[in-house]
Design an enzyme around this catalytic site. Structure first.
Site, PDB file in Angstrom:
ATOM      1  CB  SER A  47      -0.912   0.019   1.228  1.00 48.78           C
ATOM      2  OG  SER A  47      -1.735   1.170   1.222  1.00 48.78           O
ATOM      3  CD  GLU A  48      -1.081   5.600  -3.020  1.00 47.67           C
ATOM      4  OE1 GLU A  48      -1.166   6.826  -3.061  1.00 47.67           O
ATOM      5  OE2 GLU A  48      -1.477   4.852  -3.941  1.00 47.67           O
ATOM      6  CG  ASN A  49      -1.149   3.715   3.623  1.00 53.89           C
ATOM      7  OD1 ASN A  49      -1.188   2.788   2.827  1.00 53.89           O
ATOM      8  ND2 ASN A  49      -1.716   3.625   4.809  1.00 53.89           N
ATOM      9  N   GLY A  50       2.504   3.022   3.009  1.00 48.06           N
ATOM     10  CA  GLY A  50       3.600   2.438   3.747  1.00 48.06           C
ATOM     11  C   GLY A  50       3.321   1.132   4.443  1.00 48.06           C
ATOM     12  CB  SER A  89       5.419   3.468   0.540  1.00 50.19           C
ATOM     13  OG  SER A  89       4.451   2.686  -0.126  1.00 50.19           O
TER      14      SER A  89
END
Length: 218
Positions: A47-50, A89
């Protein structure tokens, strides 16, 4: 006309994800893919938020408000999973370390152009966000979306009229009516919903489609 449900669409996408793949699931419909990864297949969800190593959605009452995906939905973390800085990320995404991303879309062109962040509506998301980085940074980009808008217009177009996220990035489309591959010759039908004829699919799509078999009866 029989359509695939959202769960059926998600299961169809999940079926194509190879063993050991690092996969990012975009906001919206694609998040449901996490709930349909085949048992016994190792797929590492990013997930791009880490977050790396996401599992399916938590059971009701077991949500952790500190563990969410990019769409702010609660997620689970599988053994070996990790969470880390947002910048790290994005470095994964931009550095080509994501094997596959599954994105939603407002429009996809016959050449694989993607428009999935802005429709011109006053309350639309004000910026493209991480979709741009995913669309060009992932080794393979596919789209999961409903075939038609609420007003019955095709989301598959000859040329996108909405602002583009990325050009010629989409390899495959999964809709509630069909699975389509983007090829140099045009969009090729890979699979079609039960009971739907090729001619009707093409009429609804509004663009030329290559049949699964070129000699297929329309």
């Amino acid at each position: 006309m029989k359509r695939w449900t959202r769960d059926q669409m998600a299961a169809r996408v999940a079926r194509d994800i190879p063993e050991g793949a690092y996969v990012n699931l975009g906001i919206g419909l694609p998040t449901q893919v996490a709930n349909h990864i085949p048992a016994g297949r190792e797929v590492i969800l990013h997930s791009e938020n880490g977050v790396l190593g996401m599992g399916p959605a938590p059971a009701p009452g077991e949500e952790d408000c500190d563990l969410i995906n990019a769409g702010k939905q609660p997620v689970t973390l599988l053994p070996g999973g990790a969470f880390f800085h947002h910048a790290d990320s994005f470095a994964m995404m931009r550095g080509g370390h994501v094997d596959l991303c599954v994105l939603g879309a407002f429009q996809v062109s016959v050449t694989g152009d993607l428009a999935n962040w802005h429709t011109g509506a006053a309350d639309a998301i004000p910026a493209v966000g991480g979709a741009m980085d995913l669309a060009v940074g992932a080794k393979r980009t596919v789209v999961m979306m409903e075939h038609l808008t609420k007003s019955g217009e095709s989301k598959i177009v000859a040329r996108c009229s909405y602002p583009l996220t990325a050009i010629a990035c989409v390899a495959r489309l999964y809709t509630d009516l069909a699975v389509l591959d983007v090829t140099p010759q045009g969009l090729r039908v890979v699979e079609i919903a039960e009971g739907l004829r090729h001619a009707e699919l093409q009429r609804l799509s509004g663009v030329a489609l290559i049949p699964r078999h070129r000699l297929e009866t329309p």
